[in-house]
Design a protein around this motif. Structure first.
Motif, mmCIF file in Angstrom:
data_model
loop_
_atom_site.group_PDB
_atom_site.id
_atom_site.type_symbol
_atom_site.label_atom_id
_atom_site.label_comp_id
_atom_site.label_asym_id
_atom_site.label_seq_id
_atom_site.Cartn_x
_atom_site.Cartn_y
_atom_site.Cartn_z
ATOM 1 N N THR A 114 35.203 -16.666 -32.503
ATOM 2 C CA THR A 114 36.090 -15.571 -34.039
ATOM 3 C C THR A 114 35.616 -14.428 -34.870
ATOM 4 O O THR A 114 36.188 -14.272 -34.821
ATOM 5 N N ASN A 115 33.897 -14.669 -34.705
ATOM 6 C CA ASN A 115 33.801 -13.872 -35.214
ATOM 7 C C ASN A 115 33.192 -11.947 -34.310
ATOM 8 O O ASN A 115 32.813 -11.188 -34.436
ATOM 9 N N ARG A 116 33.545 -13.313 -32.645
ATOM 10 C CA ARG A 116 33.005 -12.049 -31.852
ATOM 11 C C ARG A 116 31.482 -11.693 -31.942
ATOM 12 O O ARG A 116 30.916 -10.476 -31.669
ATOM 13 N N GLU A 117 30.361 -12.769 -32.488
ATOM 14 C CA GLU A 117 29.205 -12.702 -32.337
ATOM 15 C C GLU A 117 28.255 -13.590 -31.223
ATOM 16 O O GLU A 117 29.073 -14.766 -31.139
ATOM 17 N N VAL A 118 26.877 -13.591 -31.007
ATOM 18 C CA VAL A 118 26.425 -14.452 -30.435
ATOM 19 C C VAL A 118 24.621 -14.495 -31.440
ATOM 20 O O VAL A 118 24.754 -13.191 -31.582
ATOM 21 N N THR A 119 24.195 -15.616 -31.536
ATOM 22 C CA THR A 119 23.080 -15.211 -32.228
ATOM 23 C C THR A 119 22.218 -16.037 -30.998
ATOM 24 O O THR A 119 22.694 -16.521 -29.840
#
Length: 145
Positions: A114-119
């Motif tokens: 959704t936020n185009r982020e990865v941890t």
């Protein structure tokens, strides 16, 4: 009027967010600010020319305005609602290609499409600390499927 602003490569999202927060705090004629994912080093700003120039001079990630108006037809291909699907999954090993950890190798622990982020957790870190980064800041290592 739509103008193009030159930004520091990899800092496009930072520039867009800084512009948006400044617009909220001031009464400016800025209608839209956006960054096409596949166009590095540039963002587009729609509004009055004087407000665009004034505002962009206050944002560190912006390196200048190109003195040529952009037509909607020229940027229409970037206005698609569809975003490219993130092709990274939990457990993948990646190389960080931007930001503070550029050049480091990491493992994906979570994907937020959704936020185009990865941890990620850095592989060479003595103590793995989960860090969330923009999905565009990592690249899947070549030896993986």
């Amino acid at each position: 009027m739509i103008l193009t602003a030159r930004t520091t490569r990899g800092r496009e999202k930072t520039a867009v967010n800084a512009l948006k927060s400044k617009v909220k705090n001031k009464d400016l004629d800025i209608k839209a600010v956006f960054h096409p994912e596949d166009l590095k080093g540039y963002i587009f700003i729609e509004g009055s020319e004087s407000d665009i120039r004034d505002l962009s001079s206050e944002v560190r990630a912006i390196n200048g305005i190109i003195d040529e108006e952009v037509g909607v037809d020229e940027i229409e291909k970037y206005l698609s609602d569809e975003q490219e699907e993130i092709k990274i999954e939990e457990g993948d090993e990646v190389e960080v290609i931007g930001g503070a950890f550029k050049g480091e190798e990491a493992k994906i622990t979570r994907v937020d499409e959704t936020n185009r982020e990865v941890t990620i957790e850095l592989l060479d870190a003595a103590v793995p600390i989960p860090t969330t980064v923009d999905a565009d800041m990592v690249r899947k290592k070549a030896n993986q499927g």
